[in-house]
Motif scaffolding. Structure first.
Motif, PDB file in Angstrom:
ATOM      1  N   UNK A 121     -84.421  25.693  -6.641  1.00 26.18           N
ATOM      2  CA  UNK A 121     -84.944  24.365  -6.315  1.00 26.18           C
ATOM      3  C   UNK A 121     -84.405  23.319  -7.287  1.00 26.18           C
ATOM      4  N   UNK A 122     -84.312  23.695  -8.571  1.00 22.88           N
ATOM      5  CA  UNK A 122     -83.829  22.754  -9.580  1.00 22.88           C
ATOM      6  C   UNK A 122     -82.372  22.374  -9.323  1.00 22.88           C
ATOM      7  N   UNK A 123     -81.557  23.343  -8.941  1.00 25.33           N
ATOM      8  CA  UNK A 123     -80.159  23.045  -8.633  1.00 25.33           C
ATOM      9  C   UNK A 123     -80.050  22.153  -7.392  1.00 25.33           C
ATOM     10  N   UNK A 124     -80.856  22.455  -6.398  1.00 29.32           N
ATOM     11  CA  UNK A 124     -80.843  21.629  -5.187  1.00 29.32           C
ATOM     12  C   UNK A 124     -81.242  20.200  -5.501  1.00 29.32           C
TER      13      UNK A 124
ATOM     14  N   UNK B 265     -91.677  17.179   7.450  1.00 33.69           N
ATOM     15  CA  UNK B 265     -92.016  18.583   7.678  1.00 33.69           C
ATOM     16  C   UNK B 265     -90.977  19.557   7.127  1.00 33.69           C
ATOM     17  N   UNK B 266     -89.789  19.071   6.764  1.00 38.84           N
ATOM     18  CA  UNK B 266     -88.720  19.948   6.285  1.00 38.84           C
ATOM     19  C   UNK B 266     -88.172  19.385   4.976  1.00 38.84           C
ATOM     20  N   UNK B 267     -88.560  19.951   3.825  1.00 40.62           N
ATOM     21  CA  UNK B 267     -88.083  19.416   2.544  1.00 40.62           C
ATOM     22  C   UNK B 267     -86.557  19.435   2.463  1.00 40.62           C
ATOM     23  N   UNK B 268     -85.989  18.380   1.912  1.00 36.63           N
ATOM     24  CA  UNK B 268     -84.535  18.306   1.782  1.00 36.63           C
ATOM     25  C   UNK B 268     -84.011  19.405   0.860  1.00 36.63           C
ATOM     26  N   UNK B 269     -84.778  19.761  -0.159  1.00 34.79           N
ATOM     27  CA  UNK B 269     -84.330  20.839  -1.049  1.00 34.79           C
ATOM     28  C   UNK B 269     -84.124  22.140  -0.269  1.00 34.79           C
ATOM     29  N   UNK B 270     -84.983  22.399   0.706  1.00 35.25           N
ATOM     30  CA  UNK B 270     -84.830  23.613   1.516  1.00 35.25           C
ATOM     31  C   UNK B 270     -83.546  23.563   2.333  1.00 35.25           C
TER      32      UNK B 270
END
Length: 368
Positions: free
Chosen positions: A346-349, A325-330
């Motif tokens: 997002x790309x850097x994450x 439910x919680x994307x790691x990128x976020x």
């Protein structure tokens, strides 16, 4: 003024000194005003009350002025962090700063004297070199590869006082505690015998590791996992050419523990499938070999960054169904924006998560 009022005033003043750990000896408006810092080894150092400049010697600690919003006061840096790709994105100007310190015990005194900081923040080996060759005062930190979350909190709080940023320091500590609570909520019900075992294999051989007496044991525990070589102590003694706390074990020892997850810092996970020594391990067969992430510094060191993000990253890889439910990128983006005030894409994450950010090795820095 009544006697009671005098007593109350005295208590308030005393309380303020105890809380901040610094004493101003003249009025702050006076250019000659100073303050006294008691460092983590109990030494007292006198600094200008305002506008002090610093040299910061140490890889992991180099990121702390940034999370405190105090990096403008740094005039001498450590070479390793200066070479990190993400650090250069966060602070393009770092590449032009003097870097007198390369690796532990290697300090270019001439370059340090040219930078001329009001003081140097360092650990024991580098600090003693500075003290023995210059008149620059040293603020000593205390810490080893065996220190975990408690020492991280203490170090950040202390640095917050040194740089006059106690609120930013507390914000980091609160963020760390919130992350650990989130992980406990998601993984706390996993029985000990069902927790994923993790082996960190660094270097070209993938056999240089962090044992159960290092910070890595706490990082893995926070992720709901277990260090596969927790029974091995690696901070005792030092092997030539390796960072303190990291020692090389045998392939037989790795085969004996047969970890569920393998983390490597060099090469590609797919290479292990073609290696006769590694391909029979369960983690290799099941495709659970991961490249260790890097951000503003290496995550294989006890840093403010790795204390938050390493357990998160590991938990997401070990138990993906518990975090859908919680994307790691976020989570990664939120950390850099909230703590470093460094918004990333997002790309850097994803580059952080995949371990594809440009990094440096101990050998590169030593050679440089």
């Amino acid at each position: 003024m009544t006697k009671i009022s005098y007593v109350l005033c005295a208590l308030i003043v005393a309380s303020g000194i105890l809380c901040c750990g610094c004493t101003t000896t003249t009025t702050p408006e006076d250019p000659a005003a100073t303050r006294t810092i008691t460092d983590m080894e109990g030494n007292q150092i006198t600094l200008p009350a305002k506008g002090a400049t610093f040299g910061v010697f140490g890889g992991p600690i180099s990121q702390v002025p940034y999370l405190l919003g105090a990096n403008a006061s740094i005039v001498a840096v450590t070479k390793g962090p200066q070479m990190m790709e993400m650090m250069q994105e966060m602070d393009p100007g770092i590449i032009d700063k003097p870097a007198p310190r390369t690796t532990n015990g290697n300090v270019n005194i001439e370059e340090l004297l040219v930078a001329n900081p009001d003081c140097v923040i360092a650990f024991d080996v580098d600090g003693k070199i500075v003290e023995s060759h210059t008149d620059i005062p040293v603020i000593y930190l205390s810490g080893t590869m065996g220190d975990g979350f408690d020492e991280m909190r203490r170090e950040i709080a202390f640095m917050g006082e040194v740089f006059g940023k106690p609120d930013r320091a507390q914000a980091y500590i609160d963020y760390l505690d919130g992350t650990l609570a989130f992980l406990r909520e998601r993984t706390g019900d996993i029985p000990d015998d069902e927790r994923a075992t993790v082996f960190l294999g660094e270097g070209v051989s993938h056999l240089q590791t962090l044992g159960g007496d290092t910070f890595f044991a706490e990082w893995t525990e926070a992720a709901g996992c277990r260090n596969a070589v927790a029974g091995i102590e690696t901070t005792l003694g030092q092997q030539e050419g390796m960072h303190t706390g990291i020692n090389e074990i045998s392939m037989e020892q790795v085969l004996a523990v047969d970890p569920d997850i393998i983390i490597i810092d060099t090469g590609s996970p797919t290479e292990l499938k073609d290696d006769s020594r590694w391909k029979e391990l369960g983690a290799v067969k099941e495709g659970r070999v991961y490249k260790e992430p890097t951000g503003v510094f290496l995550w294989s060191r006890p840093s403010a960054e790795s204390a938050v993000l390493y357990p998160l990253w590991l938990a997401y890889n070990a138990y993906p169904d518990r975090f859908e439910d919680v994307p790691l990128t976020d989570r990664v983006k939120d950390f850099y924006a909230e703590i470093f005030e460094f918004p990333i894409t997002d790309a850097q994450a994803q580059k952080v998560i995949d371990g594809t950010y440009g990094s440096v090795t101990f050998g590169q820095v030593k050679q440089s």
